[in-house]
Motif scaffolding. Structure first.
Motif, short mmCIF file in Angstrom:
data_model
loop_
_atom_site.label_atom_id
_atom_site.label_comp_id
_atom_site.label_asym_id
_atom_site.label_seq_id
_atom_site.Cartn_x
_atom_site.Cartn_y
_atom_site.Cartn_z
N GLU A 151 0.97 -1.24 0.16
CA GLU A 151 0.29 0.15 -0.12
C GLU A 151 0.73 1.49 0.17
OE1 GLU A 151 -2.64 -0.70 3.09
OE2 GLU A 151 -3.71 -2.05 2.40
N ILE A 152 1.97 1.13 -0.14
CA ILE A 152 2.96 2.08 -0.09
C ILE A 152 3.04 3.03 -1.25
CG2 ILE A 152 5.34 2.98 -0.67
CD1 ILE A 152 6.03 0.86 0.73
N SER A 153 2.60 3.01 -2.53
CA SER A 153 2.63 3.84 -3.12
C SER A 153 1.45 4.56 -3.13
CB SER A 153 2.24 3.38 -4.97
OG SER A 153 1.01 1.79 -5.11
N ARG A 154 0.04 3.79 -3.02
CA ARG A 154 -0.91 4.06 -2.55
C ARG A 154 -1.50 5.25 -1.30
NH1 ARG A 154 -6.18 0.72 0.66
NH2 ARG A 154 -5.37 1.98 2.09
N ASP A 155 -0.79 5.19 -0.62
CA ASP A 155 0.30 6.01 0.62
C ASP A 155 0.37 7.54 0.13
OD1 ASP A 155 -1.53 4.26 2.64
OD2 ASP A 155 0.00 3.92 3.91
N ARG A 156 1.61 6.75 -0.40
CA ARG A 156 2.08 8.16 -1.02
C ARG A 156 0.94 9.17 -1.97
NH1 ARG A 156 6.51 7.46 -4.84
NH2 ARG A 156 5.06 6.74 -6.92
N GLN A 157 0.55 7.94 -3.00
CA GLN A 157 -0.77 9.33 -3.53
C GLN A 157 -2.05 9.89 -2.78
OE1 GLN A 157 -1.45 10.11 -6.57
NE2 GLN A 157 0.61 8.71 -6.94
N GLU A 158 -2.23 9.05 -1.65
CA GLU A 158 -3.09 9.94 -0.30
C GLU A 158 -2.54 10.95 0.46
OE1 GLU A 158 -5.37 6.93 1.83
OE2 GLU A 158 -4.81 8.51 3.62
N LEU A 159 -0.74 10.91 0.38
CA LEU A 159 -0.35 12.45 1.20
C LEU A 159 -0.20 13.18 -0.18
CD1 LEU A 159 2.49 9.79 2.93
CD2 LEU A 159 0.35 11.78 3.77
N LEU A 160 0.09 13.01 -0.96
CA LEU A 160 0.28 13.59 -2.19
C LEU A 160 -1.45 14.39 -2.08
CD1 LEU A 160 1.72 12.98 -4.41
CD2 LEU A 160 2.93 14.39 -3.54
N GLN A 161 -2.91 14.35 -1.90
CA GLN A 161 -3.62 15.13 -1.32
C GLN A 161 -3.54 15.95 -0.03
OE1 GLN A 161 -6.10 14.68 -3.80
NE2 GLN A 161 -5.10 12.93 -4.73
N LEU A 162 -2.77 15.35 0.85
CA LEU A 162 -2.99 16.15 1.96
C LEU A 162 -1.42 17.24 1.37
CD1 LEU A 162 -4.20 15.73 4.53
CD2 LEU A 162 -1.75 14.42 5.31
N PHE A 163 -0.42 16.91 0.43
CA PHE A 163 -0.12 17.87 0.13
C PHE A 163 0.31 18.43 -1.09
CE2 PHE A 163 1.29 15.21 3.99
CZ PHE A 163 1.93 16.12 5.53
N PRO A 164 -0.35 19.09 -1.59
CA PRO A 164 -0.10 19.49 -2.74
C PRO A 164 0.40 19.83 -3.19
CG PRO A 164 -2.52 20.06 -2.09
CD PRO A 164 -1.30 20.17 -0.08
N ILE A 165 1.53 21.05 -2.62
CA ILE A 165 2.84 21.38 -3.10
C ILE A 165 3.64 20.13 -3.82
CG2 ILE A 165 4.24 22.44 -2.20
CD1 ILE A 165 2.82 24.40 -0.23
N LEU A 166 3.31 19.33 -2.76
CA LEU A 166 5.08 18.22 -3.58
C LEU A 166 4.29 17.29 -4.78
CD1 LEU A 166 5.17 16.98 -0.42
CD2 LEU A 166 6.61 18.86 -1.14
N LYS A 167 3.24 17.54 -5.20
CA LYS A 167 2.78 16.83 -6.53
C LYS A 167 3.48 17.32 -7.64
CE LYS A 167 -1.99 15.43 -6.71
NZ LYS A 167 -2.95 16.59 -6.61
N ASP A 168 3.66 18.77 -8.06
CA ASP A 168 4.26 19.43 -9.06
C ASP A 168 5.95 19.01 -8.98
OD1 ASP A 168 2.05 19.88 -9.69
OD2 ASP A 168 1.44 21.94 -8.97
N ARG A 169 6.39 18.55 -7.64
CA ARG A 169 7.94 18.71 -7.29
C ARG A 169 8.76 17.47 -7.18
NH1 ARG A 169 6.62 23.33 -8.10
NH2 ARG A 169 6.41 25.30 -6.11
N LEU A 170 7.31 16.14 -7.65
CA LEU A 170 8.23 15.38 -7.31
C LEU A 170 9.99 14.50 -7.77
CD1 LEU A 170 5.38 13.05 -7.66
CD2 LEU A 170 6.36 13.08 -5.57
#
Lengths: 233, 303
Positions: A108-127
């Motif tokens: 579930e690691i990648s699912r958790d990552r998706q979820e966290l990117l919802q919580l921290f949207p700033i990081l999404k474009d900076r991966l």
């Protein structure tokens, strides 16, 4: 959940924590406030086993954890967001997040990552950017996201608002509440006393390595000592 | 372009590949532990001698054969795990107890280990040169008036494959990422749950396996080996690592090839008896002019 009693700890010959007793009940936010050098960071570093304790007991969910090395502490679910963010600067944001899940092997690691990117949207474009290129606020987000990737049960936060613009501070404190609402217990160490007390269910005031005061966040907010020494009123 | 030039480039690149393999070990360990493992050159030398041992063991098992690709593979498969184990052992018992000691202590220990390994090899195999078996039959391929041998091509292919393997390992695998995390911030690495001791062992394991492979190829290339060989090759590889920027993996590969080429050209155009001098001129120049190395941009001290 976490019961610390009579904890002594320090560096070399210098003893910094002189018999600290702190309780963190499950599901709550507990704040620890105090001035520079009071021992706040030393306390968290001792919990994470990066500073060796001298004496006292630390129990997590009933089990004593004094002798565990840092990596096993993380595996138990006690994860720290250290002061100054401490990103892996030359690694990308994505790699930093992956390393947050270093102790996990589940699917579930990648699912958790998706979820966290919802919580921290700033990081999404900076991966794909090196973490060192992020701004201070973004790094704080990444530091918190990285810690959450480990699926902590107790999150230790060391001065998360340090050096942030007021607006960003706002964001960070509301995130802490959100994280807590997801069921993660939070132990928050802050110099920003007003904020930390307003957020906390329970709070402690630490002075030269000892607990000076304790109570609910509200009680301490209205306490004369706190008002005088920490809120500047 | 004279044929000497081309020939010396080919020769230089070949030995440069070997320097690069050794340099990777220096640079990886430095990146993670801020330790110059001066015993690393000796691990390379032990690798060459273990090549001899591995060959003799194979010869006992299969008295009929003696050379060819399978034998080469056999020797590598014997040597690399052995040197890897040796490296892990050295880290565990010589360096780990000194993890929190002043930085001079592990450095002196490294020099001590280096003497120890040299003398153990000398006691077992004697102080004189040992001839290394010709596991591959050497063939020449002309390139104009210059020539390249199958052995040179083999060394180039194996080295490049190992370097690519390392690159992939460091970039993609969990342990590789942990290594880079450790190089960035050791405490933060502990805080995400990385067992830093184990990652340190991995760095020594991989570095020493690469050095072992380098040792075998060194033996195959020069046909004789001596217990002294690790000292000079180690220093040159160290120079290569500094040239590329210590702690920087592509830098170590690049530095190794550059030192090799320089040595080849110096030997061809000036004098081969001066061959060893060139690398150390480079070391002096780089320390004077660009101490962070060619690819090492960052020497920011963390508070």
């Amino acid at each position: 959940m976490l019961e610390v009693s009579d904890l002594h700890s320090g560096y070399g010959r210098i003893e910094i924590l002189k018999g600290l007793t702190v309780n963190v009940p499950a599901g709550k936010i507990v704040s620890l406030i105090g001035s520079n050098g009071a021992g706040k960071t030393t306390f968290l570093m001792t919990l994470s086993a990066l500073v060796k304790m001298r004496s006292g007991t630390i129990r997590f969910e009933g089990k004593s954890i004094e002798k565990l090395p840092p990596d096993l502490i993380v595996r138990l679910g006690i994860v720290q967001v250290p002061e100054g963010r401490r990103m892996f600067h030359r690694l990308t944001v994505e790699e930093n997040l992956d390393l947050g899940a270093y102790t996990r092997r589940d699917r579930e690691i990648s699912r958790d990552r998706q979820e966290l990117l919802q919580l921290f949207p700033i990081l999404k474009d900076r991966l794909k950017y090196p973490a060192g290129h992020l701004s201070g606020g973004e790094q704080q987000m990444l530091a918190m996201a990285r810690a959450l990737m480990a699926r902590p049960r107790l999150l230790l936060l060391d001065e998360p608002s340090l050096g942030l613009a007021p607006k960003m501070m706002e964001v960070v404190f509301s995130l802490i509440r959100k994280i807590n609402q997801k069921g993660i217990t939070v132990l928050l160490v802050e110099q920003n006393a007003w904020r930390a007390l307003a957020l906390a269910d329970y709070a402690y005031v630490i002075e030269s390595g000892q607990i000076r005061l304790k109570g609910t966040g509200k009680e301490l907010l209205s306490s004369a000592v706190v008002k005088h020494s920490y809120l500047g009123e | 372009m004279s044929f000497i030039f081309l020939q010396q480039i080919i020769n230089g690149l070949t030995i440069g590949m070997i320097y690069a393999l050794i340099a990777l070990g220096y640079t990886m360990v430095y990146g993670i532990a801020q330790l110059i493992n001066f015993a690393h050159g000796e691990i390379f030398m032990v690798g060459a001698y273990l090549g001899l041992v591995g060959y003799s063991l194979l010869k006992l098992l299969f008295p009929a054969g003696g050379h060819g690709p399978l034998w080469v593979a056999g020797v590598f498969i014997f040597v690399m795990p052995c040197t890897a184990f040796l490296g892990v052992l050295i880290e565990r018992f010589a360096y780990r107890p000194l993890r929190n000691a002043p930085r001079l202590a592990p450095l002196i220990t490294a020099i001590g280990i280096s003497f120890l390994l040299q003398n153990v090899v000398m006691l077992i195999f004697g102080p004189s040169d040992k001839s290394f078996p010709a596991i591959l039959t050497v063939k020449n391929y002309p390139l104009g008036r210059a020539a390249v041998t199958n052995l040179q091509l083999f060394i180039a292919c194996v080295s490049i494959a190992l370097m690519f393997g390392l690159h992939f390992f460091v970039k993609k695998t969990r342990t590789g990422k942990a290594m880079r995390a450790l190089a960035d911030d050791r405490e933060a690495a502990s805080l995400v749950g990385i067992n830093t001791d184990r990652v340190m062992s991995w760095a020594f394991l991989i570095g020493s396996a690469l050095a072992g492979a380098g040792g075998v190829m060194f033996g195959m290339y020069y046909n004789t080996i001596n217990f002294h060989d690790g000292y000079l090759a180690g220093l040159k590889a160290f120079t290569a690592a500094v040239l590329g920027g210590i702690g920087n993996i592509p830098g170590a590969m690049f530095g190794g090839l550059l030192i090799g080429i320089l040595e080849g050209l110096g030997a061809g155009y000036i004098s081969s008896s001066w061959k060893n001098v060139f690398a150390f001129h480079v070391l002096i120049l780089i320390l004077l002019l660009r101490p962070s190395g060619l690819l090492g941009a960052r020497v920011v001290k963390k508070a």
